[in-house]
Design an enzyme around this catalytic site. Structure first.
Site, PDB file in Angstrom:
ATOM      1  N   ARG A 166       0.673  -1.492   0.011  1.00 13.90           N
ATOM      2  CA  ARG A 166      -0.053   0.044  -0.075  1.00 13.90           C
ATOM      3  C   ARG A 166       0.736   1.460   0.031  1.00 13.90           C
ATOM      4  O   ARG A 166       0.534   2.425  -0.588  1.00 13.90           O
ATOM      5  CB  ARG A 166      -0.824  -0.056   1.063  1.00 13.90           C
ATOM      6  CG  ARG A 166      -0.331  -0.003   2.603  1.00 13.90           C
ATOM      7  CD  ARG A 166      -1.411   0.012   3.489  1.00 13.90           C
ATOM      8  NE  ARG A 166      -0.603  -0.416   4.880  1.00 13.90           N
ATOM      9  CZ  ARG A 166      -1.391  -0.985   6.097  1.00 13.90           C
ATOM     10  NH1 ARG A 166      -2.854  -0.733   6.059  1.00 13.90           N
ATOM     11  NH2 ARG A 166      -0.779  -1.364   6.912  1.00 13.90           N
ATOM     12  N   GLU A 173     -19.951   2.973  -0.551  1.00 10.39           N
ATOM     13  CA  GLU A 173     -19.335   2.188  -1.864  1.00 10.39           C
ATOM     14  C   GLU A 173     -20.146   2.515  -3.044  1.00 10.39           C
ATOM     15  O   GLU A 173     -19.460   2.993  -4.157  1.00 10.39           O
ATOM     16  CB  GLU A 173     -18.885   0.831  -1.611  1.00 10.39           C
ATOM     17  CG  GLU A 173     -18.350   0.280  -0.514  1.00 10.39           C
ATOM     18  CD  GLU A 173     -19.026   0.338   0.854  1.00 10.39           C
ATOM     19  OE1 GLU A 173     -20.273   0.165   0.726  1.00 10.39           O
ATOM     20  OE2 GLU A 173     -18.227   0.086   1.977  1.00 10.39           O
ATOM     21  N   PHE A 177     -16.719  -5.485  -1.061  1.00 13.74           N
ATOM     22  CA  PHE A 177     -17.344  -4.205  -1.332  1.00 13.74           C
ATOM     23  C   PHE A 177     -17.272  -3.603  -2.714  1.00 13.74           C
ATOM     24  O   PHE A 177     -18.413  -2.742  -2.948  1.00 13.74           O
ATOM     25  CB  PHE A 177     -17.178  -3.279  -0.011  1.00 13.74           C
ATOM     26  CG  PHE A 177     -17.302  -4.024   1.124  1.00 13.74           C
ATOM     27  CD1 PHE A 177     -18.044  -5.128   1.609  1.00 13.74           C
ATOM     28  CD2 PHE A 177     -16.224  -3.912   2.301  1.00 13.74           C
ATOM     29  CE1 PHE A 177     -18.140  -6.012   2.632  1.00 13.74           C
ATOM     30  CE2 PHE A 177     -16.192  -4.532   3.333  1.00 13.74           C
ATOM     31  CZ  PHE A 177     -16.955  -5.515   3.601  1.00 13.74           C
ATOM     32  N   ARG A 224      -2.191  -5.330   0.668  1.00 10.82           N
ATOM     33  CA  ARG A 224      -1.770  -4.173   1.512  1.00 10.82           C
ATOM     34  C   ARG A 224      -0.526  -4.512   2.078  1.00 10.82           C
ATOM     35  O   ARG A 224       0.302  -3.331   2.225  1.00 10.82           O
ATOM     36  CB  ARG A 224      -2.779  -3.617   2.370  1.00 10.82           C
ATOM     37  CG  ARG A 224      -4.246  -3.125   1.849  1.00 10.82           C
ATOM     38  CD  ARG A 224      -4.921  -2.581   2.785  1.00 10.82           C
ATOM     39  NE  ARG A 224      -5.682  -3.688   3.672  1.00 10.82           N
ATOM     40  CZ  ARG A 224      -5.928  -3.486   5.037  1.00 10.82           C
ATOM     41  NH1 ARG A 224      -5.598  -2.387   5.606  1.00 10.82           N
ATOM     42  NH2 ARG A 224      -6.519  -4.505   5.772  1.00 10.82           N
TER      43      ARG A 224
END
Lengths: 351, 278
Positions: free
Chosen positions: A17, A65, A90, A174
């Site tokens: 990330r 979202e 999501f 990440r």
């Protein structure tokens, strides 16, 4: 080859990330069209430095979202290049229709980033563990669907996303990951990366499973099996040429993905092979199950996403290969059968 | 705005809408006719647009989130000169540039692709964010259906717009009281729509007759006066589904219905009477 493979694949010291955010900031400095949207997960995505650098070009929408994707589509329609982030499930599940209609169907330039692919959702458990996102996103026409596997590839693929018009879905792990690429590698959309040459079998891997595939190839070499390894970081458009070449040259394929084998890499590769050059295939991946809570090493064992599993399935697929040896055995067996039949027929006649 | 001309414009939009749906024989006629008057006002000098330059970067923009009202928007755009009038007869024909639901990539003058209800509310907010980033003071107009605001996404966008102070957004709710299966009141009653938006941080107005061009124009003026307040604006238009063709006015069945040649003739005669009466 345009990619350079690292000499050893130890754990990298950079969070993926961090590379993602640094790339976004660099791109935003060069190009005022780059904007970032999130749905209350900037902390998780590590993009707060972007917000600090470009507050006006950051839209943290709160936990919404669907709206985030729609806002991104609106920004895109006015010429901006939005990068949206939320957890993969999501994005792909909850905002699927928004990605479909407001982005892809409307021919927008939105880059949808879904973090924590597959088992890397770890302690967030089954509700947050996307084994279906690649399948959902791949079924939308004109989408580009990608999954980088290390820090270098995250930077390269993020840049390609910005430079290539269209709606993309990018999986983002990440945390730190094993080093696969040297920094001066070059990626091309729709082209698999050859990580290791081999002649007996080809392992086609994505994301978390790329490092496992390389480990498996080393193990197999000790047993005299030469395994080619491809990183299919771009699931769509699929590098059909690389798949068919691998089938023709090595005669058997193992796919390896941190995703349901249904509608993911396994399905895509099998479909390409069925249409182009059928050879035996084995699929390492989640066998149509929901995720569950646990640490990554536990989940890797639980869902059989390991180098050992790749080794096992490689041996299995090789046993199914149609080789010269196989043909000789078949023709010998056939000759024996014919002789037996002939003697049987003689008996009948005699009778 | 010249009131008589705008009323004429509205009647002409209705005539073209009925003609193009009638040419095909079926279509979303009711919800198209109910928004004609707001379209007539917007395209009679309220919106800063140039039909000769439909992509002018600092233009005002319209997102018709109830995308199935496309035929009314197309009729408006054709009458404004965005494309030839003959094109209206291609509505929903194979290969057309005028599909049932609004498509920005096919039709000159359409600013956003819509059709899956609720989504235009978010894309309109994105457009408003983009225009602000570009340093423009232009307006983003949004037309929502009443049934459409049953979608959760509309309220996500409503929260977002107020939180981000998008005060150059002017939304309309086409409150014609009818949806596909039943009257809104019986299906999923909306209550006081303006009050709900107000609670969400919007400047909200009710227009008693949402098919009256003067009342609509006055409400838009008031909404524009709010620019700078940080509040987005909503105007709830109390409209009549199928407005202008008395046979189908207020009828549930008019959402998507067959339109025969006889109906077209009858409707055009009625609208011509309305023109004469102006």
């Amino acid at each position: 080859m345009s990619v350079k493979v690292a000499a050893n694949h130890g754990m990298g010291d950079k969070e993926l990330r961090k590379e993602f955010c640094e790339t976004l900031i660099a791109m935003a400095q060069e190009d005022e069209r780059v904007v970032v949207l999130d749905a209350d997960l900037m902390n998780a995505a590590g993009t707060k430095p972007f917000r600090a650098a470009f507050p006006e070009r950051t839209f943290d929408c709160g936990v919404q979202e669907a709206n985030m994707i729609g806002v991104a589509a609106g920004l895109s329609s006015r010429g901006f290049i939005p990068f949206t982030h939320t957890f993969g499930p999501f994005a792909a599940r909850r905002a699927c229709d928004q990605i479909f209609m407001s982005c892809a169907y409307a021919k927008q330039n939105v880059k949808v980033v879904g973090s924590d692919p597959g088992i890397t959702a770890a302690l967030n458990g089954g509700t947050h563990m996307p084994f279906e996102d690649l399948g959902i996103m791949s079924t939308i026409p004109e989408m580009t669907v990608v999954e980088p596997c290390d820090a270098v590839s995250v930077g390269k693929v993020t840049r390609l996303a910005k430079e290539t018009y269209g709606t993309w879905y990018m999986r983002l792990h990440r945390k730190p990951a094993p080093v696969i690429y040297e920094a001066d590698s070059e990626f091309t959309v729709g082209k698999a990366n050859l990580l290791r040459a081999g002649t007996d079998v080809t392992i086609i891997a994505m994301g978390y499973l790329v490092a496992e595939a390389l480990k498996a190839a080393e193990e197999l070499e000790k047993e005299g099996i030469s395994a080619r390894v491809l990183d299919m970081w771009c699931l769509k458009p699929l590098d059909v040429e690389a798949v068919l070449t691998a089938a023709k040259e090595t005669g058997a394929i193992v796919t390896a993905e941190n995703h349901n084998v249904k509608n993911g890499l396994g399905s895509a590769v099998a479909s390409a092979l069925a249409l182009g050059h059928p050879v035996p295939v084995e699929m390492v991946g989640v066998q149509d199950e929901f995720g569950e809570v646990g640490q990554v090493p536990y989940l890797a064992e639980r869902f059989h996403l390991t180098a050992d599993e790749i080794v096992d399935k490689t041996k299995r697929v090789m046993s199914r290969k149609v080789t010269r040896h196989t043909w000789e055995k078949i023709s010998n067996d056939l000759a024996t059968a014919i002789n037996e039949l002939r003697s049987c027929t003689n008996d009948v006649w005699t009778f | 705005m010249n009131v008589k001309e705008t009323k004429e414009f509205a009647i002409n939009i209705r005539k073209e809408t009925i003609k193009c749906i009638g040419h095909l024989g079926v279509g979303h006629i009711g919800g198209a006719l109910s928004i004609v008057d707001v379209l007539a006002v917007l395209y009679s000098g309220v919106m800063n647009i140039d039909p000769a330059d439909p992509k002018k970067d600092d233009r005002d923009m319209l997102v018709c989130s109830k995308g199935h009202a496309g035929p009314a928007v197309y009729s408006t755009l054709a009458l404004k000169g965005y494309f030839p009038m003959e094109m209206l007869n291609t509505l929903n024909q194979p290969g057309t540039r005028l599909p049932s639901h609004c498509d920005m990539n096919r039709t000159p003058g359409i600013d956003m692709t819509t059709g899956s209800l609720g989504q235009g509310s978010s894309s309109a907010m994105g457009i408003a964010c983009a225009n602000r980033l570009k340093g423009y003071n232009n307006y983003t107009y949004l037309i929502l259906g009443d049934g459409e605001i049953e979608e959760g996404q509309v309220w996500e966008a409503a929260l977002f717009a107020a939180a981000k102070k998008l005060d150059h957004v002017i939304a309309f709710v086409d409150y014609n009281k009818c949806q596909i299966d039943d009257y809104v009141e019986n299906l999923c009653a909306l209550g006081d729509v303006a009050a709900k938006f107000e609670k969400f941080g919007w400047y909200a107005q009710n227009v008693e007759d949402g098919n009256d061009v003067e009342q609509i124009a006055a409400a838009i003026e008031k909404a524009k006066a709010q620019s700078g307040s940080g509040k987005p604006s909503v105007i709830v238009l109390n409209t009549v589904k199928g407005k202008g063709y008395s046979k189908i006015e207020g009828s549930l069945g008019s959402h998507n219905m067959p339109v025969t040649d006889e109906m077209v003739t009858e409707a055009l005669a009625e609208l011509d009477e309305q023109l004469k009466a102006l």
